[in-house]
Design an enzyme around this catalytic site. Structure first.
Site, PDB file in Angstrom:
ATOM      1  N   ASP A 169       0.438  -2.563  12.403  1.00  0.00           N
ATOM      2  CA  ASP A 169       0.869  -2.990  11.070  1.00  0.00           C
ATOM      3  C   ASP A 169       1.136  -4.491  11.091  1.00  0.00           C
ATOM      4  O   ASP A 169       2.090  -4.965  11.725  1.00  0.00           O
ATOM      5  CB  ASP A 169       2.131  -2.216  10.673  1.00  0.00           C
ATOM      6  CG  ASP A 169       2.508  -2.481   9.223  1.00  0.00           C
ATOM      7  OD1 ASP A 169       2.591  -1.523   8.451  1.00  0.00           O
ATOM      8  OD2 ASP A 169       2.698  -3.672   8.857  1.00  0.00           O
TER       9      ASP A 169
ATOM     10  N   ARG B  86       0.851  -1.184   0.000  1.00  0.00           N
ATOM     11  CA  ARG B  86       0.000   0.000   0.000  1.00  0.00           C
ATOM     12  C   ARG B  86       0.884   1.231   0.000  1.00  0.00           C
ATOM     13  O   ARG B  86       1.689   1.413   0.917  1.00  0.00           O
ATOM     14  CB  ARG B  86      -0.853  -0.040   1.278  1.00  0.00           C
ATOM     15  CG  ARG B  86      -2.142   0.666   1.173  1.00  0.00           C
ATOM     16  CD  ARG B  86      -3.011   0.360   2.361  1.00  0.00           C
ATOM     17  NE  ARG B  86      -2.467   0.849   3.626  1.00  0.00           N
ATOM     18  CZ  ARG B  86      -3.206   1.232   4.648  1.00  0.00           C
ATOM     19  NH1 ARG B  86      -4.519   1.176   4.559  1.00  0.00           N
ATOM     20  NH2 ARG B  86      -2.662   1.648   5.759  1.00  0.00           N
TER      21      ARG B  86
ATOM     22  N   ASP C  32       4.635  -5.715   9.762  1.00  0.00           N
ATOM     23  CA  ASP C  32       5.729  -5.378  10.676  1.00  0.00           C
ATOM     24  C   ASP C  32       5.692  -6.249  11.925  1.00  0.00           C
ATOM     25  O   ASP C  32       6.733  -6.696  12.413  1.00  0.00           O
ATOM     26  CB  ASP C  32       5.639  -3.899  11.081  1.00  0.00           C
ATOM     27  CG  ASP C  32       6.124  -2.976   9.964  1.00  0.00           C
ATOM     28  OD1 ASP C  32       6.741  -3.474   9.008  1.00  0.00           O
ATOM     29  OD2 ASP C  32       5.876  -1.759  10.069  1.00  0.00           O
TER      30      ASP C  32
ATOM     31  N   THR D  78      -0.661   7.602  -0.975  1.00  0.00           N
ATOM     32  CA  THR D  78      -1.981   7.539  -1.628  1.00  0.00           C
ATOM     33  C   THR D  78      -2.880   6.458  -1.026  1.00  0.00           C
ATOM     34  O   THR D  78      -4.094   6.456  -1.256  1.00  0.00           O
ATOM     35  CB  THR D  78      -1.823   7.218  -3.120  1.00  0.00           C
ATOM     36  OG1 THR D  78      -1.252   5.899  -3.240  1.00  0.00           O
ATOM     37  CG2 THR D  78      -0.910   8.226  -3.815  1.00  0.00           C
TER      38      THR D  78
HETATM   39  C1  PRP Z   1      -1.219  -4.217   4.653  1.00  0.00           C
HETATM   40  C2  PRP Z   1      -2.109  -5.437   4.851  1.00  0.00           C
HETATM   41  C3  PRP Z   1      -2.961  -5.408   3.636  1.00  0.00           C
HETATM   42  C4  PRP Z   1      -3.126  -3.939   3.377  1.00  0.00           C
HETATM   43  C5  PRP Z   1      -4.497  -3.549   3.831  1.00  0.00           C
HETATM   44  O1  PRP Z   1      -0.217  -4.486   3.753  1.00  0.00           O
HETATM   45  O2  PRP Z   1      -1.374  -6.613   4.997  1.00  0.00           O
HETATM   46  O3  PRP Z   1      -2.388  -6.046   2.511  1.00  0.00           O
HETATM   47  O4  PRP Z   1      -2.141  -3.258   4.151  1.00  0.00           O
HETATM   48  O5  PRP Z   1      -4.735  -2.228   3.548  1.00  0.00           O
HETATM   49  P1  PRP Z   1      -5.833  -1.763   2.508  1.00  0.00           P
HETATM   50  O6  PRP Z   1      -7.064  -2.563   2.775  1.00  0.00           O
HETATM   51  O7  PRP Z   1      -5.996  -0.313   2.847  1.00  0.00           O
HETATM   52  O8  PRP Z   1      -5.300  -1.971   1.123  1.00  0.00           O
HETATM   53  P2  PRP Z   1       1.016  -3.491   3.501  1.00  0.00           P
HETATM   54  O9  PRP Z   1       0.744  -2.598   2.365  1.00  0.00           O
HETATM   55  O10 PRP Z   1       1.382  -2.830   4.805  1.00  0.00           O
HETATM   56  O11 PRP Z   1       2.143  -4.464   3.016  1.00  0.00           O
HETATM   57  P3  PRP Z   1       2.898  -5.652   3.795  1.00  0.00           P
HETATM   58  O12 PRP Z   1       1.902  -6.755   3.999  1.00  0.00           O
HETATM   59  O13 PRP Z   1       3.971  -6.008   2.837  1.00  0.00           O
HETATM   60  O14 PRP Z   1       3.419  -5.126   5.103  1.00  0.00           O
HETATM   61  N1  URA Z   2      -2.444  -2.507   7.140  1.00  0.00           N
HETATM   62  C1  URA Z   2      -2.100  -2.951   8.362  1.00  0.00           C
HETATM   63  O1  URA Z   2      -1.180  -3.758   8.506  1.00  0.00           O
HETATM   64  N2  URA Z   2      -2.789  -2.501   9.415  1.00  0.00           N
HETATM   65  C2  URA Z   2      -3.805  -1.645   9.296  1.00  0.00           C
HETATM   66  O2  URA Z   2      -4.409  -1.260  10.317  1.00  0.00           O
HETATM   67  C3  URA Z   2      -4.138  -1.180   8.015  1.00  0.00           C
HETATM   68  C4  URA Z   2      -3.445  -1.646   6.948  1.00  0.00           C
END
Ligand code: PRP
Ligand code: URA
Length: 209
Positions: free
Chosen positions: A200, A104, A203, A108
């Site tokens: 997160d 994400r 993380d 944006t």
């Molecule tokens: C996080 C989570 C989802 C997304 C959700 O991923 O694991 O994939 O955000 O957010 P959304 O519904 O607003 O799209 P992130 O982009 O942090 O990537 P990661 O899993 O690699 O940490």
């Molecule tokens: N992605 C995450 O990992 N946590 C949130 O709360 C939203 C998006």
């Protein structure tokens, strides 16, 4: 319209509370997510069709039931979806696993696709798309669109925690797909994080920041 199923089994709810707790460290967080994914896999497969077979027990022959119908495919959204794969495979060991890489954009909040690798027969499989967080809904919607563009026909979405905003957006784009969650939280904050959420997910699973 697809349904939203909240999987409120007491074990799922109990473990989710410790997943949410900020004092839970990476090792325990990973283990709890793995356990909850396994319990959710049990619930999400309730509608699997059965067929009758005949077997011999040590005592006699009998008619009994085994899973029939489509084979399963698991599609974690990278990275955080990976944390739920092993737990699900404990219950569905024959499932093939495809990967959709999305992150994400922090400015944006739009999903950016960087990797897709899928089983060749996804059009014949019942796919379960996995991501712990359904926040704005952008990532899950983009992942399902990517799968549809490659021939996927049967899908379910499974998340630990969803925001109402994410459910609404996902259902606007993919109204036919059922969503399975352990909890629907209150809202998103100004940075697109789920409130109260768990922070997160990626993380916390992988110890990054
Ligand atoms: C996080 C989570 C989802 C997304 C959700 O991923 O694991 O994939 O955000 O957010 P959304 O519904 O607003 O799209 P992130 O982009 O942090 O990537 P990661 O899993 O690699 O940490
Ligand atoms: N992605 C995450 O990992 N946590 C949130 O709360 C939203 C998006």
């Amino acid at each position: 319209m697809g349904k939203v199923y909240v999987l409120d089994h007491p074990l799922i709810q109990h473990k989710l509370s410790y997943i949410r707790d900020k004092r839970t460290g990476t090792k325990e967080f990973r283990e709890l997510v793995d356990e909850v994914a396994m319990l959710m896999a049990y619930e999400i497969t309730r509608d699997m069709p059965l067929k009758e077979i005949e077997i011999e027990t040590p005592v006699t022959t009998c008619k009994t039931k085994v899973i029939a119908g489509k084979k399963v495919g698991l599609v974690p959204i990278l990275r955080a979806g990976l944390g739920m794969v092993d737990g699900m495979r404990k219950l569905i060991p024959a499932a093939k696993v495809g990967h959709v890489g999305l992150y994400r954009d922090p400015e944006t909040l739009e999903p950016v696709e960087y990797y897709v690798k899928l089983p060749t027969d996804i059009n014949e499989r019942e796919l379960i798309v996995i991501d712990p967080m359904l926040a704005t809904g952008g990532s899950a919607a983009a992942a399902v669109t990517a799968l549809k563009n490659r021939g996927a026909q049967n899908m379910k979405l499974m998340c630990l925690i969803a925001a109402p905003e994410g459910i609404e957006k996902f259902q606007q784009i993919h109204p036919e797909i059922d969503i399975y969650v352990a909890a629907v939280d209150e809202k998103l904050d100004d940075h697109g994080y789920i409130v109260p959420g768990l922070g997160d997910a990626g993380d916390r699973l992988f110890g990054t920041k």
